[in-house]
Design a protein around this motif. Structure first.
Motif, PDB file in Angstrom:
ATOM      1  N   GLU A 103      31.653  34.272  29.448  1.00 13.45           N
ATOM      2  CA  GLU A 103      30.583  34.492  28.465  1.00 13.45           C
ATOM      3  C   GLU A 103      30.936  35.591  27.470  1.00 13.45           C
ATOM      4  OE1 GLU A 103      27.871  32.838  27.993  1.00 13.45           O
ATOM      5  OE2 GLU A 103      27.883  31.523  29.734  1.00 13.45           O
ATOM      6  N   GLY A 104      32.043  36.284  27.688  1.00 14.18           N
ATOM      7  CA  GLY A 104      32.519  37.275  26.728  1.00 14.18           C
ATOM      8  C   GLY A 104      31.767  38.587  26.725  1.00 14.18           C
ATOM      9  N   VAL A 105      31.136  38.944  27.865  1.00 15.99           N
ATOM     10  CA  VAL A 105      30.357  40.180  27.886  1.00 15.99           C
ATOM     11  C   VAL A 105      31.141  41.355  28.474  1.00 15.99           C
ATOM     12  CG1 VAL A 105      28.209  38.880  28.085  1.00 15.99           C
ATOM     13  CG2 VAL A 105      29.302  39.746  30.158  1.00 15.99           C
ATOM     14  N   LEU A 106      32.344  41.097  28.979  1.00 15.51           N
ATOM     15  CA  LEU A 106      33.112  42.160  29.620  1.00 15.51           C
ATOM     16  C   LEU A 106      34.304  42.581  28.768  1.00 15.51           C
ATOM     17  CD1 LEU A 106      33.136  40.866  33.315  1.00 15.51           C
ATOM     18  CD2 LEU A 106      31.531  42.450  32.222  1.00 15.51           C
ATOM     19  N   LYS A 107      34.688  43.833  28.927  1.00 13.93           N
ATOM     20  CA  LYS A 107      35.764  44.423  28.135  1.00 13.93           C
ATOM     21  C   LYS A 107      37.049  44.469  28.967  1.00 13.93           C
ATOM     22  CE  LYS A 107      37.028  48.977  26.218  1.00 13.93           C
ATOM     23  NZ  LYS A 107      37.381  48.532  24.851  1.00 13.93           N
ATOM     24  N   PRO A 108      38.155  43.881  28.496  1.00 13.13           N
ATOM     25  CA  PRO A 108      39.425  44.016  29.215  1.00 13.13           C
ATOM     26  C   PRO A 108      39.842  45.484  29.280  1.00 13.13           C
ATOM     27  CG  PRO A 108      39.550  42.281  27.552  1.00 13.13           C
ATOM     28  CD  PRO A 108      38.287  43.042  27.293  1.00 13.13           C
ATOM     29  N   VAL A 109      40.311  45.905  30.435  1.00  8.98           N
ATOM     30  CA  VAL A 109      40.772  47.282  30.582  1.00  8.98           C
ATOM     31  C   VAL A 109      42.190  47.273  31.134  1.00  8.98           C
ATOM     32  CG1 VAL A 109      38.441  48.156  30.959  1.00  8.98           C
ATOM     33  CG2 VAL A 109      39.834  47.556  32.929  1.00  8.98           C
ATOM     34  N   GLU A 110      42.980  48.187  30.653  1.00 11.97           N
ATOM     35  CA  GLU A 110      44.330  48.355  31.173  1.00 11.97           C
ATOM     36  C   GLU A 110      44.316  49.529  32.142  1.00 11.97           C
ATOM     37  OE1 GLU A 110      46.809  46.324  30.721  1.00 11.97           O
ATOM     38  OE2 GLU A 110      45.596  45.064  29.386  1.00 11.97           O
ATOM     39  N   SER A 111      44.603  49.254  33.406  1.00  9.38           N
ATOM     40  CA  SER A 111      44.506  50.292  34.422  1.00  9.38           C
ATOM     41  C   SER A 111      45.571  50.091  35.488  1.00  9.38           C
ATOM     42  CB  SER A 111      43.111  50.285  35.068  1.00  9.38           C
ATOM     43  OG  SER A 111      43.086  51.132  36.201  1.00  9.38           O
ATOM     44  N   ALA A 112      46.538  50.972  35.519  1.00  9.29           N
ATOM     45  CA  ALA A 112      47.567  50.913  36.555  1.00  9.29           C
ATOM     46  C   ALA A 112      46.938  51.131  37.926  1.00  9.29           C
ATOM     47  CB  ALA A 112      48.641  51.968  36.282  1.00  9.29           C
ATOM     48  N   ALA A 113      45.908  51.978  37.983  1.00  9.53           N
ATOM     49  CA  ALA A 113      45.246  52.258  39.259  1.00  9.53           C
ATOM     50  C   ALA A 113      44.602  51.005  39.831  1.00  9.53           C
ATOM     51  CB  ALA A 113      44.198  53.350  39.076  1.00  9.53           C
ATOM     52  N   LEU A 114      43.946  50.209  38.991  1.00  9.47           N
ATOM     53  CA  LEU A 114      43.302  48.995  39.462  1.00  9.47           C
ATOM     54  C   LEU A 114      44.316  47.904  39.774  1.00  9.47           C
ATOM     55  CD1 LEU A 114      40.162  48.985  37.150  1.00  9.47           C
ATOM     56  CD2 LEU A 114      40.186  49.207  39.641  1.00  9.47           C
ATOM     57  N   THR A 115      45.366  47.815  38.991  1.00  8.13           N
ATOM     58  CA  THR A 115      46.423  46.845  39.273  1.00  8.13           C
ATOM     59  C   THR A 115      47.051  47.113  40.632  1.00  8.13           C
ATOM     60  OG1 THR A 115      46.892  46.565  36.924  1.00  8.13           O
ATOM     61  CG2 THR A 115      48.616  45.900  38.467  1.00  8.13           C
ATOM     62  N   GLU A 116      47.196  48.387  40.965  1.00  7.62           N
ATOM     63  CA  GLU A 116      47.786  48.760  42.254  1.00  7.62           C
ATOM     64  C   GLU A 116      46.809  48.550  43.403  1.00  7.62           C
ATOM     65  OE1 GLU A 116      49.654  52.720  44.505  1.00  7.62           O
ATOM     66  OE2 GLU A 116      49.134  52.793  42.376  1.00  7.62           O
ATOM     67  N   ALA A 117      45.539  48.816  43.166  1.00  8.32           N
ATOM     68  CA  ALA A 117      44.562  48.807  44.258  1.00  8.32           C
ATOM     69  C   ALA A 117      44.029  47.425  44.593  1.00  8.32           C
ATOM     70  CB  ALA A 117      43.398  49.731  43.903  1.00  8.32           C
ATOM     71  N   VAL A 118      43.924  46.527  43.599  1.00  8.52           N
ATOM     72  CA  VAL A 118      43.233  45.257  43.791  1.00  8.52           C
ATOM     73  C   VAL A 118      44.240  44.100  43.760  1.00  8.52           C
ATOM     74  CG1 VAL A 118      41.387  43.756  42.949  1.00  8.52           C
ATOM     75  CG2 VAL A 118      41.212  46.243  42.640  1.00  8.52           C
ATOM     76  N   PRO A 119      44.338  43.304  44.839  1.00 10.32           N
ATOM     77  CA  PRO A 119      45.255  42.172  44.869  1.00 10.32           C
ATOM     78  C   PRO A 119      45.024  41.210  43.706  1.00 10.32           C
ATOM     79  CG  PRO A 119      44.427  42.616  47.072  1.00 10.32           C
ATOM     80  CD  PRO A 119      43.643  43.493  46.128  1.00 10.32           C
ATOM     81  N   THR A 120      46.061  40.501  43.330  1.00  9.82           N
ATOM     82  CA  THR A 120      46.034  39.653  42.136  1.00  9.82           C
ATOM     83  C   THR A 120      44.899  38.646  42.143  1.00  9.82           C
ATOM     84  OG1 THR A 120      48.437  39.879  41.940  1.00  9.82           O
ATOM     85  CG2 THR A 120      47.400  38.083  40.720  1.00  9.82           C
ATOM     86  N   HIS A 298      29.581  47.213  56.064  1.00 12.91           N
ATOM     87  CA  HIS A 298      30.562  46.562  56.948  1.00 12.91           C
ATOM     88  C   HIS A 298      31.384  45.500  56.212  1.00 12.91           C
ATOM     89  CE1 HIS A 298      28.471  48.496  60.295  1.00 12.91           C
ATOM     90  NE2 HIS A 298      27.345  47.981  59.855  1.00 12.91           N
ATOM     91  N   GLU A 299      31.687  45.750  54.938  1.00 10.66           N
ATOM     92  CA  GLU A 299      32.530  44.820  54.198  1.00 10.66           C
ATOM     93  C   GLU A 299      33.998  45.222  54.329  1.00 10.66           C
ATOM     94  OE1 GLU A 299      30.310  43.369  50.310  1.00 10.66           O
ATOM     95  OE2 GLU A 299      29.815  45.450  50.755  1.00 10.66           O
ATOM     96  N   TYR A 300      34.884  44.300  53.993  1.00  8.88           N
ATOM     97  CA  TYR A 300      36.312  44.592  54.039  1.00  8.88           C
ATOM     98  C   TYR A 300      36.766  45.201  52.712  1.00  8.88           C
ATOM     99  CZ  TYR A 300      36.764  42.034  58.386  1.00  8.88           C
ATOM    100  OH  TYR A 300      36.636  41.631  59.694  1.00  8.88           O
ATOM    101  N   PRO A 301      37.591  46.243  52.771  1.00  8.19           N
ATOM    102  CA  PRO A 301      38.128  46.814  51.529  1.00  8.19           C
ATOM    103  C   PRO A 301      39.089  45.847  50.855  1.00  8.19           C
ATOM    104  CG  PRO A 301      39.176  47.816  53.446  1.00  8.19           C
ATOM    105  CD  PRO A 301      38.091  46.937  53.972  1.00  8.19           C
ATOM    106  N   VAL A 302      39.071  45.818  49.531  1.00  9.34           N
ATOM    107  CA  VAL A 302      40.076  45.025  48.813  1.00  9.34           C
ATOM    108  C   VAL A 302      41.406  45.775  48.785  1.00  9.34           C
ATOM    109  CG1 VAL A 302      38.366  43.849  47.376  1.00  9.34           C
ATOM    110  CG2 VAL A 302      39.440  45.947  46.533  1.00  9.34           C
ATOM    111  N   ASN A 303      41.338  47.082  48.821  1.00 13.61           N
ATOM    112  CA  ASN A 303      42.531  47.919  48.766  1.00 13.61           C
ATOM    113  C   ASN A 303      43.220  47.874  50.133  1.00 13.61           C
ATOM    114  OD1 ASN A 303      44.381  50.101  48.702  1.00 13.61           O
ATOM    115  ND2 ASN A 303      43.145  51.150  47.164  1.00 13.61           N
ATOM    116  N   GLU A 304      44.412  47.308  50.167  1.00 15.14           N
ATOM    117  CA  GLU A 304      45.092  47.075  51.427  1.00 15.14           C
ATOM    118  C   GLU A 304      45.541  48.358  52.118  1.00 15.14           C
ATOM    119  OE1 GLU A 304      48.149  44.348  50.325  1.00 15.14           O
ATOM    120  OE2 GLU A 304      46.764  42.638  50.157  1.00 15.14           O
ATOM    121  N   SER A 305      45.516  49.483  51.418  1.00 15.50           N
ATOM    122  CA  SER A 305      45.870  50.757  52.034  1.00 15.50           C
ATOM    123  C   SER A 305      44.690  51.407  52.743  1.00 15.50           C
ATOM    124  CB  SER A 305      46.437  51.722  50.987  1.00 15.50           C
ATOM    125  OG  SER A 305      45.427  52.135  50.080  1.00 15.50           O
ATOM    126  N   VAL A 306      43.499  50.813  52.617  1.00 19.78           N
ATOM    127  CA  VAL A 306      42.282  51.350  53.232  1.00 19.78           C
ATOM    128  C   VAL A 306      41.936  50.513  54.462  1.00 19.78           C
ATOM    129  CG1 VAL A 306      39.823  51.820  52.894  1.00 19.78           C
ATOM    130  CG2 VAL A 306      41.445  52.182  51.012  1.00 19.78           C
TER     131      VAL A 306
END
Length: 345
Positions: A103-120, A298-306
């Motif tokens: 719907e085009g309501v979100l802004k693309p962000v460039e974030s090395a931190a998020l690329t590292e933390a969140v699986p593809t 009690h959810e699972y973290p997306v960040n595999e290091s957590v």
């Protein structure tokens, strides 16, 4: 007058389908009060105080929440347009995140931190949204009546069409986003015909439809159902309250595609006046604040290091089905049709 107040003044009379979620001991509209730095439009309605209170204390960035369903909040953001005050859109379904991106309501962000933390597969390929918590929708059973070897380990969801489960099966209603996303994932994985056959098989087994996952789990514990499908964290909640709660999880399809997983996630709203701070919040939730964000529910973290919190860690490790947000979103209407065609209530 600050920009935030100008926007607020100009929005009188606009969409009011979403409701404000007050937090105990905090400002009327949330942790930061009505002039908070960040406005979070959130369909996630549980355990908001802990993680966001920690974020505010650590960064000094104040937050408040507007609560509603995914559809209501997305409609509100679109209606408000350039005058909108939303900074972050937070939802509890991958398909809803995908739809917000479309719907085009979100802004693309460039974030090395998020690329590292969140699986593809748990983030948008165009960096418009990012998964922050995982919820597994898997098989639950009464250990007094069912053995793990009774299940089809290759395709557990389709395996529940076996006539041996007739009159023993409980599931959620067709209007549940959980049910629709599961069926959408089966359509994506196996094709419409096989998904339809699976749903028809559930119906043929005289599935007992429950209005929510807690009711379903209590029916299994009471012995009125032997097996069902729920999100894992509902079981964790019940077992935390009652260690003798007589229900166990069976990780679905571990010898096949894996257990169906959905996500709760967020994106920066395109019209945000505070995009940098909004991005900072999402980065924090995916990294330093990950445990604070997921553990309370009690959810699972997306960040595999957590590591998962102790209650769900006891459930053991499992192979998850890759998440296809596009399929959950684009196939949702088809999933609703399949459920209707199969006579699933």
């Amino acid at each position: 007058m600050p920009t935030r107040r100008l926007k607020r003044a100009g929005l009188a009379g606009l969409v009011t389908t979403a409701t404000v979620l007050p937090l105990a001991g905090c400002g009327v509209l949330g942790i930061g009060g009505s002039n908070a730095d960040l406005q979070i439009y959130s369909a996630r309605h549980y355990d908001l105080e802990g993680a966001f209170g920690d974020f505010q204390e650590e960064t000094g960035i104040t937050v408040e929440f507007i609560s509603g369903s995914d559809a209501e909040l997305l409609q509100r953001i679109k209606a408000e347009g350039a005058d909108g005050e939303a900074d972050v859109f937070m939802t509890v379904d991958a398909g809803a995140l995908w739809n917000a991106g479309q719907e085009g309501v979100l802004k693309p962000v460039e974030s090395a931190a998020l690329t590292e933390a969140v699986p593809t597969d748990l983030r948008d390929s165009g960096n418009q949204w990012f998964g922050l918590a995982m919820r597994a929708r898997t098989t639950m059973y009464n250990p007094d009546k069912v053995k793990p070897t009774d299940f089809d380990a290759t395709n557990t969801y389709a395996g529940l069409t076996d006539p041996k489960w007739k009159g023993r099966l409980c599931m959620r209603d067709s209007t549940s986003a959980y049910t629709q996303s599961l069926v959408a994932s089966l359509i994506d994985l196996e094709g419409r015909d096989k998904a339809l056959a699976t749903v028809k098989g559930w119906v043929a087994n005289e599935v007992d439809i429950k209005s929510n996952d807690v009711e379903l789990l209590k029916a299994i514990d009471a012995g009125t159902c032997d097996v069902g499908i729920t999100n894992h964290y509902y079981l964790a909640r019940e077992q935390k309250k009652n260690p003798d709660f007589n229900v166990a999880p069976f990780w679905a399809s571990q010898e096949g595609a894996g257990t169906h997983v959905n996500i709760s996630g967020a994106g920066v709203v395109k019209t945000s006046d505070n995009a940098a701070q909004a991005q900072q919040l999402i980065e924090w939730l995916a990294s330093k604040g990950q445990s604070a964000f997921v553990d309370g529910n009690h959810e699972y973290p997306v960040n595999e290091s957590v590591k998962p919190e102790p209650v769900i860690a006891e459930f053991g490790e499992f192979k998850r089905m890759p998440v296809s947000a596009e399929a959950y979103g684009s196939q949702n209407a088809e999933a609703v049709k399949v459920l209707s065609e199969a006579g699933y209530k």
